[in-house]
Design a protein around this motif. Structure first.
Motif, PDB file in Angstrom:
ATOM      1  N   THR A   1      -6.015  -0.624  -1.692  1.00 45.62           N
ATOM      2  CA  THR A   1      -6.396   0.780  -1.827  1.00 45.62           C
ATOM      3  C   THR A   1      -7.914   0.910  -1.759  1.00 45.62           C
ATOM      4  O   THR A   1      -8.638  -0.026  -2.106  1.00 45.62           O
ATOM      5  CB  THR A   1      -5.897   1.378  -3.154  1.00 45.62           C
ATOM      6  OG1 THR A   1      -6.311   2.754  -3.236  1.00 45.62           O
ATOM      7  CG2 THR A   1      -6.479   0.635  -4.357  1.00 45.62           C
TER       8      THR A   1
ATOM      9  N   GLY B   1       0.841  -1.183   0.000  1.00 41.71           N
ATOM     10  CA  GLY B   1       0.000   0.000   0.000  1.00 41.71           C
ATOM     11  C   GLY B   1       0.879   1.236   0.000  1.00 41.71           C
ATOM     12  O   GLY B   1       2.039   1.195   0.430  1.00 41.71           O
ATOM     13  N   CYS B   2       0.341   2.350  -0.477  1.00 45.54           N
ATOM     14  CA  CYS B   2       1.098   3.602  -0.506  1.00 45.54           C
ATOM     15  C   CYS B   2       0.122   4.757  -0.374  1.00 45.54           C
ATOM     16  O   CYS B   2      -0.826   4.867  -1.160  1.00 45.54           O
ATOM     17  CB  CYS B   2       1.897   3.726  -1.800  1.00 45.54           C
ATOM     18  SG  CYS B   2       2.859   5.252  -1.931  1.00 45.54           S
ATOM     19  N   GLY B   3       0.367   5.607   0.617  1.00 49.02           N
ATOM     20  CA  GLY B   3      -0.543   6.706   0.885  1.00 49.02           C
ATOM     21  C   GLY B   3      -0.631   7.736  -0.214  1.00 49.02           C
ATOM     22  O   GLY B   3      -1.568   8.545  -0.239  1.00 49.02           O
TER      23      GLY B   3
ATOM     24  N   VAL C   1       4.709  -0.643   3.209  1.00 47.04           N
ATOM     25  CA  VAL C   1       4.058   0.665   3.224  1.00 47.04           C
ATOM     26  C   VAL C   1       5.119   1.740   2.961  1.00 47.04           C
ATOM     27  O   VAL C   1       6.317   1.469   2.958  1.00 47.04           O
ATOM     28  CB  VAL C   1       3.357   0.929   4.573  1.00 47.04           C
ATOM     29  CG1 VAL C   1       2.273  -0.112   4.831  1.00 47.04           C
ATOM     30  CG2 VAL C   1       4.366   0.945   5.728  1.00 47.04           C
TER      31      VAL C   1
ATOM     32  N   TYR D   1       4.061   5.493   3.779  1.00 48.34           N
ATOM     33  CA  TYR D   1       3.696   6.684   4.543  1.00 48.34           C
ATOM     34  C   TYR D   1       3.403   6.325   5.993  1.00 48.34           C
ATOM     35  O   TYR D   1       3.914   6.944   6.913  1.00 48.34           O
ATOM     36  CB  TYR D   1       2.496   7.397   3.887  1.00 48.34           C
ATOM     37  CG  TYR D   1       2.932   8.184   2.672  1.00 48.34           C
ATOM     38  CD1 TYR D   1       3.076   9.565   2.734  1.00 48.34           C
ATOM     39  CD2 TYR D   1       3.238   7.551   1.486  1.00 48.34           C
ATOM     40  CE1 TYR D   1       3.506  10.290   1.631  1.00 48.34           C
ATOM     41  CE2 TYR D   1       3.673   8.260   0.375  1.00 48.34           C
ATOM     42  CZ  TYR D   1       3.808   9.634   0.457  1.00 48.34           C
ATOM     43  OH  TYR D   1       4.258  10.345  -0.626  1.00 48.34           O
TER      44      TYR D   1
ATOM     45  N   ASP E   1      -1.395   2.693   5.297  1.00 46.49           N
ATOM     46  CA  ASP E   1      -1.349   2.447   3.851  1.00 46.49           C
ATOM     47  C   ASP E   1      -2.005   1.112   3.508  1.00 46.49           C
ATOM     48  O   ASP E   1      -2.436   0.905   2.368  1.00 46.49           O
ATOM     49  CB  ASP E   1       0.097   2.428   3.348  1.00 46.49           C
ATOM     50  CG  ASP E   1       0.742   3.807   3.347  1.00 46.49           C
ATOM     51  OD1 ASP E   1       0.063   4.791   3.706  1.00 46.49           O
ATOM     52  OD2 ASP E   1       1.930   3.899   2.998  1.00 46.49           O
TER      53      ASP E   1
END
Length: 424
Positions: A66, A39-41, A102, A104, A108
């Motif tokens: 997401t 995941g990535c913010g 992750v 952030y 995330d």
């Protein structure tokens, strides 16, 4: 108005404590598998995307989490299996994952399913999203800001304890160099063995291929996302102010500033690309008649890293982008209207002047003569570029485009060895 502040974020975390407790009880009895969850913010990009590619090359079973429909479409187009982060499926995927990646924060992915249990715990890799210039995490009082003034010291202390406990779940945190490792160690409260000096996966793209290839690809990308750029090869100056913890950005130009900016850019066939922080405040909307300014926010281009070689200069205040563009390298000018107040409230790693020099501008009126000289005098541009290159030498231990592979190896070394049939 700002879209996020630490106070508001901490209030939400406190309100959701029962969900964290429930998730802890579930993960206590759920066995961990071999799936890698990403995941990535900031969307599909940054370090998690780079690591996803390497994990896929090694036949790892990987999922991207997401809740954003546009991000889900982007991930699907790249061949990813996408799971809604906040759904029961997202909770279950995170609860069963053997590796969690992750960039952030732990939010995330699904944040309620991170704990280990009777049947193992996940390896959590926090790739972070830039070398910190301003203080972050436990080094910054803002991180534990109380959401309410009543009993603020007590609440801030409790939030700090929760933050430290959450950070202790991190198993791997890559650092660009030993200098940066020290900053991350205190910011996250982690022991030295969890911070690996591998280089940052997110900036590998700035070291792959030749400089000409990187610039050509970056220019093509910028033309694609900003189709109304002037014809020819205009010089492109990125303006990237950082987030001010929920406060209004004091550097938003006045109408007179905008017109002076436009005149300076016109003289040098240049364009200012404005990338205000995705969590920040401030209306960067030039008045009618200003022709040399374009928006390049996160809604236009989620991950700016690929575009950096296509730029000709950076203007910023306290953004970690100053370290990223040092890999290109690009000349940098600094516009810091609130540097004294920011230093008191947030603070810096080292002295700000060690990065920005002795004379950062405090207004657009002060900055524009510097920009005029940078765009008009090759010797001035060369001097600023040398400064960026020297900064890169201080903070980047690797410039070989293989940091992602080193991070992958560090994660894999912490996993149970797969059998030959499982690895195919």
């Amino acid at each position: 108005m700002a879209s996020f502040s630490f106070g508001a974020g901490n209030a939400r975390k406190i309100a959701r404590l029962p969900l964290y407790v429930l998730g802890r009880l579930v993960t206590l009895i759920v066995p961990r598998g071999q799936v890698w969850v990403f995941g990535c913010g900031a969307g599909v990009g940054d370090g998690p995307l780079q690591l996803w590619h390497v994990a896929a090359e090694h036949d790892r079973d990987a999922l991207w989490l997401t809740d954003d429909p546009d991000e889900a479409r982007t991930a699907s187009a790249l061949g990813m299996t996408v799971v809604p982060k906040s759904s029961l499926a997202g909770f279950w995927a995170t609860a069963r994952a053997g590796v969690i990646v992750v960039a952030y924060g732990l939010g995330d992915v699904n944040p309620y399913a991170l704990s280990g249990g009777l049947f193992g715990r996940p390896v959590i890799a926090q790739l972070w999203h830039g070398i910190p210039l301003k203080r972050i995490g436990l080094d910054a009082p803002e991180t534990a800001r109380s959401p309410v003034p009543v009993a603020a010291p007590l609440l801030s202390r409790a939030i700090g304890i929760l933050y430290r406990a959450s950070a202790r779940r991190i198993d791997i945190l890559p650092a660009a160099s030993h200098l940066v490792r020290g900053r991350l160690e205190t910011a996250f409260g982690l022991p030295e063995d969890r911070i690996v000096v591998t280089g940052e996966p997110r900036v590998d793209v700035l070291s792959r291929g030749s400089a000409d290839e990187r610039r050509e690809n970056a220019r093509a990308l910028l033309r694609d996302v900003i189709p109304d750029l002037p014809e020819g090869e205009p010089r492109l100056v990125l303006y990237a102010p950082t987030w001010r913890d929920g406060d209004t950005d004091p550097a938003v130009p006045s109408e007179a500033d905008w017109r002076a900016i436009d005149e300076t850019l016109e003289r040098h066939d240049a364009v200012l690309l404005v990338r205000s922080h995705r969590l920040g405040a401030g209306e960067y909307a030039p008045p009618a008649g200003v022709r040399r300014v374009r928006r390049l926010g996160a809604d236009v281009l989620a991950d700016i890293t690929l575009a950096l070689p296509g730029l000709d200069a950076l203007v910023t205040d306290y953004s970690s982008l100053v370290y990223d563009v040092a890999l290109v390298p690009l000349p940098v000018l600094f516009l810091a209207p609130d540097v004294a107040a920011y230093a008191r409230r947030r603070g810096f790693y080292g002295a700000y002047r060690d990065v920005a020099g002795d004379e950062p501008a405090t207004t657009w009126t002060e900055l524009l003569p510097q920009l005029d000289a940078l765009l008009g005098d090759p010797e001035v541009a060369a001097a600023h570029t040398r400064r960026s290159r020297e900064l890169s030498d201080r903070v980047h231990a690797f410039r070989d485009g293989r940091s992602t592979e080193r991070v992958y190896a560090a994660i894999a070394s912490r996993l149970p060895q797969r059998t030959e049939s499982e690895s195919k």
